[in-house]
Design a protein around this motif. Structure first.
Motif, short mmCIF file in Angstrom:
data_model
loop_
_atom_site.label_atom_id
_atom_site.label_comp_id
_atom_site.label_asym_id
_atom_site.label_seq_id
_atom_site.Cartn_x
_atom_site.Cartn_y
_atom_site.Cartn_z
N VAL A 104 27.68 86.27 111.83
CA VAL A 104 27.36 84.86 111.63
C VAL A 104 26.24 84.68 110.60
O VAL A 104 25.70 83.58 110.47
CB VAL A 104 26.97 84.19 112.97
CG1 VAL A 104 28.14 84.20 113.92
CG2 VAL A 104 25.75 84.89 113.60
N ASP A 105 25.88 85.75 109.92
CA ASP A 105 24.84 85.67 108.89
C ASP A 105 25.52 85.69 107.53
O ASP A 105 26.11 86.69 107.13
CB ASP A 105 23.88 86.86 109.03
CG ASP A 105 22.62 86.71 108.18
OD1 ASP A 105 22.73 86.25 107.02
OD2 ASP A 105 21.53 87.06 108.67
N GLN A 106 25.48 84.55 106.83
CA GLN A 106 26.21 84.44 105.57
C GLN A 106 25.75 85.44 104.50
O GLN A 106 26.49 85.70 103.55
CB GLN A 106 26.09 83.01 105.02
CG GLN A 106 26.84 81.99 105.85
CD GLN A 106 26.84 80.63 105.19
OE1 GLN A 106 26.14 80.40 104.20
NE2 GLN A 106 27.64 79.71 105.73
N ARG A 107 24.56 85.97 104.64
CA ARG A 107 24.08 86.92 103.66
C ARG A 107 24.84 88.24 103.72
O ARG A 107 24.90 88.99 102.73
CB ARG A 107 22.58 87.20 103.87
CG ARG A 107 21.68 85.99 103.72
CD ARG A 107 20.24 86.35 104.14
NE ARG A 107 20.18 86.79 105.54
CZ ARG A 107 19.09 87.33 106.10
NH1 ARG A 107 18.00 87.53 105.38
NH2 ARG A 107 19.11 87.68 107.38
N SER A 109 27.87 88.75 106.12
CA SER A 109 29.12 88.73 106.89
C SER A 109 30.33 89.25 106.12
O SER A 109 31.36 89.55 106.71
CB SER A 109 29.40 87.30 107.39
OG SER A 109 29.52 86.41 106.27
N ASP A 110 30.22 89.33 104.79
CA ASP A 110 31.35 89.81 104.00
C ASP A 110 31.39 91.33 103.84
O ASP A 110 32.34 91.87 103.29
CB ASP A 110 31.31 89.19 102.60
CG ASP A 110 30.13 89.70 101.79
OD1 ASP A 110 29.01 89.76 102.35
OD2 ASP A 110 30.31 90.04 100.60
N LEU A 111 30.37 92.03 104.30
CA LEU A 111 30.28 93.47 104.04
C LEU A 111 31.38 94.25 104.74
O LEU A 111 31.74 93.97 105.89
CB LEU A 111 28.92 94.01 104.49
CG LEU A 111 27.71 93.59 103.67
CD1 LEU A 111 26.43 94.13 104.29
CD2 LEU A 111 27.84 94.06 102.22
N PRO A 112 31.93 95.27 104.08
CA PRO A 112 32.97 96.09 104.71
C PRO A 112 32.52 96.71 106.02
O PRO A 112 33.32 96.82 106.96
CB PRO A 112 33.25 97.17 103.65
CG PRO A 112 32.87 96.52 102.35
CD PRO A 112 31.69 95.64 102.67
N MET A 113 31.27 97.14 106.11
CA MET A 113 30.81 97.79 107.33
C MET A 113 30.61 96.80 108.48
O MET A 113 30.40 97.22 109.61
CB MET A 113 29.53 98.59 107.07
CG MET A 113 28.34 97.78 106.65
SD MET A 113 26.92 98.85 106.28
CE MET A 113 27.55 99.87 104.96
N VAL A 114 30.68 95.52 108.18
CA VAL A 114 30.65 94.50 109.23
C VAL A 114 32.07 94.22 109.72
O VAL A 114 32.32 94.11 110.92
CB VAL A 114 29.98 93.21 108.73
CG1 VAL A 114 30.10 92.09 109.78
CG2 VAL A 114 28.52 93.47 108.40
N ASN A 115 32.98 94.10 108.79
CA ASN A 115 34.35 93.72 109.11
C ASN A 115 35.25 94.90 109.44
O ASN A 115 36.34 94.72 109.98
CB ASN A 115 34.94 92.92 107.94
CG ASN A 115 34.20 91.61 107.73
OD1 ASN A 115 34.31 90.71 108.55
ND2 ASN A 115 33.43 91.52 106.66
N ASN A 116 34.81 96.08 109.08
CA ASN A 116 35.58 97.30 109.38
C ASN A 116 34.66 98.30 110.08
O ASN A 116 33.49 98.02 110.34
CB ASN A 116 36.15 97.91 108.09
CG ASN A 116 37.02 96.91 107.33
OD1 ASN A 116 37.94 96.31 107.90
ND2 ASN A 116 36.73 96.71 106.04
N ASP A 117 35.21 99.46 110.36
CA ASP A 117 34.41 100.51 110.99
C ASP A 117 33.18 100.79 110.13
O ASP A 117 33.30 100.89 108.90
CB ASP A 117 35.28 101.77 111.12
CG ASP A 117 34.60 102.85 111.93
OD1 ASP A 117 34.31 102.59 113.11
OD2 ASP A 117 34.36 103.94 111.38
N PRO A 118 31.97 100.86 110.68
CA PRO A 118 31.60 100.98 112.09
C PRO A 118 31.27 99.64 112.77
O PRO A 118 30.57 99.64 113.79
CB PRO A 118 30.35 101.86 112.02
CG PRO A 118 29.70 101.46 110.74
CD PRO A 118 30.82 101.14 109.79
N ASN A 119 31.72 98.52 112.18
CA ASN A 119 31.55 97.20 112.83
C ASN A 119 30.09 96.91 113.19
O ASN A 119 29.75 96.64 114.33
CB ASN A 119 32.42 97.10 114.07
CG ASN A 119 33.91 97.31 113.75
OD1 ASN A 119 34.52 98.27 114.19
ND2 ASN A 119 34.47 96.41 112.96
N VAL A 120 29.25 96.98 112.18
CA VAL A 120 27.82 96.74 112.39
C VAL A 120 27.57 95.27 112.70
O VAL A 120 28.08 94.38 112.01
CB VAL A 120 27.01 97.16 111.13
CG1 VAL A 120 25.54 96.79 111.31
CG2 VAL A 120 27.17 98.65 110.89
#
Length: 401
Positions: A104-107, A109-120
């Motif tokens: 939920v942080d727009q800065r 939220s688009d990062l691969p490591m947020v949306n994919n493994d390891p789902n930070v």
């Protein structure tokens, strides 16, 4: 701040800043190579203190983020594209960055490591600064797959760990600075009609415990070759202290200069449980007479113009072992036209068989060399082929035929 704004700011990171960062990383010499305990200790403490899934000390290249130290169940590859990381964006900030929930942080939220493994989900990072201009070279950071927050005290602790990391990084720069200072103490080439004087010193580690020097004063030349027991920084600093002490006495006869040197530096050598061998002489360039004191050195080869050679022996103990107040033996020789002296540290013996026979082989190399430059190049080449495993110094004093 929008994603577009953050990425635009990242893209506009100045070329000079990127160049400074690259230069510092090169000087630090820590990107390559495996894990180092001095960094592992910090990330290990960080992970345990905060109870997170992972803690990292990362270094930023031009477009890659290098994971110098990581404590995590899932091991990250050695490098990650800088633009696609929390730390790459944290480097654009001036202070700590804490992300309670990256989804939920727009800065971020688009990062691969947020949306994919390891789902930070949780991230906290502090930029690491190094150098006189506090250039940001990396981050100390925490990650976790669960959202969480940090208290003010938590952030302060993470910053303290980052300061520790910065000091460990700066050790490499300190080594470079000392290396540069000690390298700057090498004697300058002198233009001395009728004579050729030159030499080289090759440290085994960061700096050398050897030192050599020559000082011209009218028709006299003060010559010194010394070897402090041991290698590395401690030996290099002791050698620099000895050189300074002799420099202050460059107009004194060798016996007086060495006695005063010994009185000044012997306590330092004793405290460091070290000693130093030393050859120090004064050459009269008009007559070729060299008066000298040899404090346990004994590694001087006299090449005579007629093709014969002799080795100067030492009968005195090294600096730091010789009883204070006891007079040292005084030596004298004459360099005839066509004669040369080759003065070395014991690292030169390791270029061949570790015995004094190596001095003869060095002398033979000198005799067949076209000039001093070719000889010194030959010495350096031999050191590459046959690592002496010790500091190496070679000095030549030659009288024209």
């Amino acid at each position: 701040m929008s994603i577009e704004h953050v990425e635009q700011h990242a893209d506009q990171a100045s070329a000079p800043e990127t160049a400074r960062r690259a230069a510092l990383l090169a000087a630090l010499d820590v990107v390559q190579g495996g894990p180092e305990e001095r960094f592992e200790r910090i990330t290990r403490i960080a992970r345990e203190a905060f109870g997170v899934a992972g803690s990292f000390l990362n270094l930023a290249g031009d477009d890659l983020l290098f994971h110098k130290s990581q404590q995590a169940d899932a091991v990250f590859p050695g490098a990650t594209p800088l633009r696609d990381t929390f730390c790459g964006r944290t480097l654009q900030q001036d202070g700590p960055v804490v992300v309670a929930d990256a989804r939920v942080d727009q800065r971020f939220s688009d990062l691969p490591m947020v949306n994919n493994d390891p789902n930070v989900r949780f991230y906290a990072g502090v930029p690491l600064h190094v150098g006189a201009d506090a250039t940001k070279v990396g981050t100390l950071c925490l990650i976790d797959p669960q959202p969480r927050t940090l208290t003010a005290d938590d952030v302060a602790l993470l910053q303290e760990l980052a300061v520790w990391a910065e000091r460990e990084l700066a050790t490499g720069l300190d080594d470079d600075r000392i290396r540069a200072v000690l390298s700057g103490l090498q004697p300058q080439t002198v233009d001395l009609p009728g004579w050729t004087i030159g030499g080289t010193s090759i440290p085994h580690g960061i700096v050398s415990g050897d030192f050599h020097d020559w000082r011209v004063s009218g028709d006299a030349v003060d010559l010194t070759v010394a070897d402090v027991m041991g290698k590395g920084m401690a030996a290099g600093l002791l050698a620099a202290g000895m050189r300074g002490a002799l420099l202050a006495r460059c107009n004194e006869v060798p016996t007086t200069a060495v006695a005063a040197l010994e009185e000044q530096v012997a306590p330092d050598l004793s405290a460091a449980e070290a000693f130093a061998t030393l050859f120090h002489g004064r050459l009269d360039t008009t007559t070729g007479i060299l008066d000298f004191v040899d404090a346990g050195h004994g590694l001087v080869l006299h090449l005579h113009a007629d093709g014969t050679e002799s080795v100067l022996r030492s009968v005195d103990l090294p600096i730091g072992l010789h009883p204070i107040g006891i007079d040292r033996a005084v030596g004298q020789l004459v360099l005839q036209p066509g004669d040369s002296l080759v003065l070395v540290s014991d690292g030169a013996l390791e270029l061949w068989d570790s015995t004094l026979a190596s001095l003869s082989r060095l002398g033979a190399l000198y005799r067949r060399s076209s000039d001093l430059g070719a000889f010194l190049a030959g010495v350096r080449g031999r050191a590459i082929e046959h690592d002496p495993g010790d500091d190496l110094t070679v000095v030549v004093v030659s009288r024209d035929a």
